[in-house]
Design a protein around this motif. Structure first.
Motif, PDB file in Angstrom:
ATOM      1  N   GLU A  23      52.550-105.680 -36.918  1.00 40.26           N
ATOM      2  CA  GLU A  23      52.430-104.835 -35.744  1.00 40.26           C
ATOM      3  C   GLU A  23      53.544-103.785 -35.726  1.00 40.26           C
ATOM      4  O   GLU A  23      54.592-103.959 -36.343  1.00 40.26           O
ATOM      5  N   ARG A  24      53.288-102.722 -34.987  1.00 37.96           N
ATOM      6  CA  ARG A  24      54.293-101.677 -34.818  1.00 37.96           C
ATOM      7  C   ARG A  24      55.447-102.255 -33.999  1.00 37.96           C
ATOM      8  O   ARG A  24      55.243-102.785 -32.912  1.00 37.96           O
ATOM      9  N   ALA A  25      56.658-102.124 -34.524  1.00 43.33           N
ATOM     10  CA  ALA A  25      57.822-102.768 -33.912  1.00 43.33           C
ATOM     11  C   ALA A  25      58.834-101.746 -33.419  1.00 43.33           C
ATOM     12  O   ALA A  25      59.131-100.763 -34.100  1.00 43.33           O
ATOM     13  N   TYR A  26      59.390-102.010 -32.266  1.00 41.33           N
ATOM     14  CA  TYR A  26      60.416-101.148 -31.664  1.00 41.33           C
ATOM     15  C   TYR A  26      61.718-101.242 -32.446  1.00 41.33           C
ATOM     16  O   TYR A  26      62.121-102.333 -32.893  1.00 41.33           O
ATOM     17  N   ILE A  27      62.370-100.086 -32.636  1.00 39.04           N
ATOM     18  CA  ILE A  27      63.646-100.065 -33.332  1.00 39.04           C
ATOM     19  C   ILE A  27      64.768 -99.613 -32.392  1.00 39.04           C
ATOM     20  O   ILE A  27      65.768-100.287 -32.233  1.00 39.04           O
ATOM     21  N   ALA A  28      64.603 -98.445 -31.800  1.00 41.33           N
ATOM     22  CA  ALA A  28      65.666 -97.871 -30.980  1.00 41.33           C
ATOM     23  C   ALA A  28      65.097 -96.775 -30.101  1.00 41.33           C
ATOM     24  O   ALA A  28      64.028 -96.235 -30.388  1.00 41.33           O
ATOM     25  N   SER A  29      65.842 -96.459 -29.044  1.00 35.23           N
ATOM     26  CA  SER A  29      65.424 -95.364 -28.176  1.00 35.23           C
ATOM     27  C   SER A  29      66.644 -94.670 -27.606  1.00 35.23           C
ATOM     28  O   SER A  29      67.750 -95.222 -27.604  1.00 35.23           O
ATOM     29  N   ILE A  30      66.403 -93.465 -27.106  1.00 33.91           N
ATOM     30  CA  ILE A  30      67.463 -92.684 -26.491  1.00 33.91           C
ATOM     31  C   ILE A  30      66.905 -91.966 -25.281  1.00 33.91           C
ATOM     32  O   ILE A  30      65.787 -91.440 -25.322  1.00 33.91           O
TER      33      ILE A  30
END
Length: 123
Positions: A44-51
């Motif tokens: 599945e598409r996985a979250y890495i980071a956000s800003i």
């Protein structure tokens, strides 16, 4: 509408580094957060980071914290993902995405996506 274009992917040996970029255009004033996700084959598409686009507040997944750094260049409407100490398990297609609200770890909460850029880490 907002358009996102990723760049910077490629092939690197384990332990190496890459920097991905996500260039935003269009109605960027409507963007509140930009995130990076990745998707490996069969996963599945996985979250890495956000800003946070305005204030620069960042968030990271445990799997990349301390190795990856997300940053923004407001003048160029670009978000970067500096990836250090890369591992073979980091191999995936990397996507940037935007939403009009604060960050979320769920890919379903993002309404605009780039086309993706391949990152391959060899052992």
């Amino acid at each position: 509408q907002v358009q996102l274009v990723e760049s910077g992917g490629g092939l690197v040996q384990a332990g190496g580094s890459l920097r991905l970029s996500c260039a935003a255009s269009g109605r960027t004033f409507s963007v509140h957060a930009i995130a990076w996700f990745r998707q490996a084959p069969g996963k599945e598409r996985a979250y890495i980071a956000s800003i946070n686009w305005a204030g620069g507040i960042t968030d990271y997944a445990d799997s990349v914290r301390g190795r990856f750094t997300i940053s923004r260049d407001s003048a160029k409407n670009t978000v970067h993902l500096q990836m250090n100490t890369l591992k073979p398990e980091d191999t995936a297609v990397y996507y940037c995405a935007s939403r009009k609200f604060t960050y979320s770890h769920s890919h379903a909460d993002y309404d605009t996506w780039g086309q993706g850029t391949q990152v391959t880490v060899s052992s």
